[in-house]
Scaffold this motif. Structure first.
Motif, PDB file in Angstrom:
ATOM      1  N   PRO A  74      -7.142  11.531 -15.195  1.00  0.00           N
ATOM      2  CA  PRO A  74      -6.042  11.265 -14.258  1.00  0.00           C
ATOM      3  C   PRO A  74      -5.665   9.793 -14.217  1.00  0.00           C
ATOM      4  O   PRO A  74      -4.579   9.452 -13.750  1.00  0.00           O
ATOM      5  N   LEU A  75      -6.530   8.913 -14.703  1.00  0.00           N
ATOM      6  CA  LEU A  75      -6.189   7.493 -14.752  1.00  0.00           C
ATOM      7  C   LEU A  75      -5.023   7.225 -15.695  1.00  0.00           C
ATOM      8  O   LEU A  75      -4.272   6.266 -15.509  1.00  0.00           O
ATOM      9  N   ASP A  76      -4.870   8.081 -16.710  1.00  0.00           N
ATOM     10  CA  ASP A  76      -3.806   7.864 -17.693  1.00  0.00           C
ATOM     11  C   ASP A  76      -2.420   7.969 -17.061  1.00  0.00           C
ATOM     12  O   ASP A  76      -1.481   7.278 -17.471  1.00  0.00           O
ATOM     13  N   ASP A  77      -2.284   8.864 -16.083  1.00  0.00           N
ATOM     14  CA  ASP A  77      -0.982   9.082 -15.452  1.00  0.00           C
ATOM     15  C   ASP A  77      -0.833   8.345 -14.127  1.00  0.00           C
ATOM     16  O   ASP A  77       0.194   8.487 -13.461  1.00  0.00           O
ATOM     17  N   LEU A  78      -1.834   7.571 -13.744  1.00  0.00           N
ATOM     18  CA  LEU A  78      -1.783   6.870 -12.456  1.00  0.00           C
ATOM     19  C   LEU A  78      -0.798   5.719 -12.523  1.00  0.00           C
ATOM     20  O   LEU A  78      -0.861   4.866 -13.413  1.00  0.00           O
ATOM     21  N   GLN A  79       0.140   5.702 -11.571  1.00  0.00           N
ATOM     22  CA  GLN A  79       1.156   4.667 -11.512  1.00  0.00           C
ATOM     23  C   GLN A  79       0.967   3.834 -10.247  1.00  0.00           C
ATOM     24  O   GLN A  79       0.506   4.341  -9.224  1.00  0.00           O
ATOM     25  N   PRO A  80       1.324   2.549 -10.288  1.00  0.00           N
ATOM     26  CA  PRO A  80       1.207   1.716  -9.087  1.00  0.00           C
ATOM     27  C   PRO A  80       2.079   2.247  -7.952  1.00  0.00           C
ATOM     28  O   PRO A  80       3.225   2.643  -8.176  1.00  0.00           O
ATOM     29  N   VAL A  81       1.528   2.264  -6.754  1.00  0.00           N
ATOM     30  CA  VAL A  81       2.275   2.715  -5.573  1.00  0.00           C
ATOM     31  C   VAL A  81       2.450   1.586  -4.561  1.00  0.00           C
ATOM     32  O   VAL A  81       3.000   1.807  -3.483  1.00  0.00           O
ATOM     33  N   ALA A  82       1.979   0.394  -4.896  1.00  0.00           N
ATOM     34  CA  ALA A  82       2.123  -0.769  -4.018  1.00  0.00           C
ATOM     35  C   ALA A  82       2.162  -2.015  -4.879  1.00  0.00           C
ATOM     36  O   ALA A  82       1.666  -2.022  -6.010  1.00  0.00           O
ATOM     37  N   HIS A  83       2.778  -3.049  -4.353  1.00  0.00           N
ATOM     38  CA  HIS A  83       2.869  -4.326  -5.043  1.00  0.00           C
ATOM     39  C   HIS A  83       1.870  -5.313  -4.440  1.00  0.00           C
ATOM     40  O   HIS A  83       1.432  -5.161  -3.296  1.00  0.00           O
ATOM     41  N   ALA A  84       1.537  -6.314  -5.219  1.00  0.00           N
ATOM     42  CA  ALA A  84       0.580  -7.312  -4.748  1.00  0.00           C
ATOM     43  C   ALA A  84       1.084  -8.026  -3.501  1.00  0.00           C
ATOM     44  O   ALA A  84       0.308  -8.312  -2.584  1.00  0.00           O
ATOM     45  N   HIS A  85       2.385  -8.288  -3.432  1.00  0.00           N
ATOM     46  CA  HIS A  85       2.893  -9.006  -2.249  1.00  0.00           C
ATOM     47  C   HIS A  85       2.826  -8.130  -1.004  1.00  0.00           C
ATOM     48  O   HIS A  85       2.732  -8.643   0.116  1.00  0.00           O
ATOM     49  N   ASP A  86       2.865  -6.786  -1.160  1.00  0.00           N
ATOM     50  CA  ASP A  86       2.664  -5.908  -0.012  1.00  0.00           C
ATOM     51  C   ASP A  86       1.245  -6.049   0.532  1.00  0.00           C
ATOM     52  O   ASP A  86       1.030  -6.057   1.748  1.00  0.00           O
ATOM     53  N   ILE A  87       0.274  -6.135  -0.370  1.00  0.00           N
ATOM     54  CA  ILE A  87      -1.113  -6.279   0.051  1.00  0.00           C
ATOM     55  C   ILE A  87      -1.313  -7.624   0.747  1.00  0.00           C
ATOM     56  O   ILE A  87      -2.031  -7.719   1.758  1.00  0.00           O
ATOM     57  N   VAL A  88      -0.672  -8.670   0.242  1.00  0.00           N
ATOM     58  CA  VAL A  88      -0.784  -9.986   0.881  1.00  0.00           C
ATOM     59  C   VAL A  88      -0.229  -9.934   2.304  1.00  0.00           C
ATOM     60  O   VAL A  88      -0.819 -10.485   3.240  1.00  0.00           O
TER      61      VAL A  88
END
Length: 345
Positions: free
Chosen positions: A201-215
């Motif tokens: 499932p890691l192959d199809d995993l796409q980012p759902v958040a950006h680094a600036h959101d986490i900051v």
């Protein structure tokens, strides 16, 4: 004073964390509490140590968390021949410029995955000390800042495994929390066979958040209110580890700070702008146990550090008086626990 727009943004960011959690839980079957702790450590600006036997998904958890966030990711496979310069970087002589040029190591990323960290020599392990605590690297007298957000997710096998070097106390103390994934339930293992049987499932995993959101969310976590009684409760728990007869090394002041930061992040994950004693209680074992050293007699009696922390939690009085918390201009001095249920954002 917190404005309405700031409260709304915190709600939006909390929804972002929910997307990250759902993404990771799609890879790690049947371990929602482990995923929640990983996100708590991320929002509390800490580092996570995952310790368990081989094959239970330690590296997959770290990779799933990293791939769910659109940020720079580096993986370090710790081996006995790994050098400190492989982690921090090295200065190389440039013939054309006739000067030294710094080549950054693998630590220069926003999320760093350290796989089997205790298979490297103590000399190489110590290369992480400065970056874990000060979020910087010093090479040849020059200091380089690490990007934000910055989190190290390290995995390790139990120290009884062959070919491992136990992490020194100073390095364990720099990890905010330690978690053991454990074996999945039969139902979760069956689902894992369906999901992982053909492709990862890691192959199809796409980012759902950006680094600036986490900051932004990390900045929001810093503003979470902690009442005086809750802070004192955390201090009492840590202080009890320093006098317990079954421990020859208690938790450090850094542990108190990490426990408080993790409690604030847990409150934010719950949609609250204030921390409760429950936040401290739920995180005490994960944050404190890996820093403690049982005495020889306790080890002979098969007493673990986790059991000692559980005992301390039972013995330490929990604050129950009416406390005051403030959120913006709403209800100045409104009573918190236990007179009314926690107010959600």
């Amino acid at each position: 004073m917190t404005t309405y727009d700031e409260r709304a943004s915190l709600t939006d960011l909390t929804a972002t964390v929910e997307r990250v959690r759902s993404s990771v839980e799609g890879v790690i079957e049947g371990k929602p509490e482990v995923v929640r702790l990983s996100l708590t450590v991320l929002l509390a600006e800490g580092h996570l140590l995952i310790e368990d036997v081989p094959g239970v998904g330690k590296t997959m958890l770290a990779k799933a968390l990293a791939k769910s966030i659109d940020c720079s990711v580096r993986r370090i496979q710790f081996t006995p021949d790994l050098l400190p310069s492989d982690i921090t970087g090295v200065s190389i002589w440039d013939q054309q410029r006739r000067d030294f040029e710094f080549k950054p190591g693998a630590i220069f990323a926003q999320i760093v995955i350290g796989d089997e960290i205790n298979r490297a020599s103590p000399k190489t392990q110590s290369a992480l000390l400065e970056s874990l605590e000060e979020r910087q690297v010093t090479i040849d007298g020059q200091t380089y800042e690490l990007p934000s957000p910055f989190m190290v997710v390290a995995t390790q096998n139990p120290v009884e495994m062959e070919g491992t070097y136990p992490l020194p106390e100073a390095q364990r103390d720099r990890f905010m929390a330690r978690v053991s994934i454990g074996y999945p339930s039969p139902e979760a293992e069956l689902r894992m066979l369906d999901v992982h049987g053909e492709v990862s499932p890691l192959d199809d995993l796409q980012p759902v958040a950006h680094a600036h959101d986490i900051v932004k969310l990390i900045d929001a976590v810093r503003t979470v209110h902690v009442a005086e009684s809750v802070r004192r409760y955390a201090v009492d728990l840590v202080a009890a580890t320093r006098t317990h007869p079954d421990l020859r090394l208690g938790a450090s002041p850094r542990a108190t700070l990490h426990l408080l930061r993790a409690a604030k992040a847990s409150a934010a994950l719950g949609g609250r702008d204030y921390a409760l004693p429950d936040d401290v209680q739920n995180l005490a074992v994960a944050v404190l146990a890996h820093r403690l050293l049982p005495t020889a007699q306790a080890q002979l009696n098969r007493r673990t550090a986790e059991q000692v922390v559980e005992e301390i939690l039972q013995r330490t009085p929990v604050p129950t008086g009416a406390q005051q918390h403030t959120y913006g201009g709403l209800g100045q001095g409104a009573p918190a626990y236990p007179q009314q249920p926690p107010r959600r954002i």
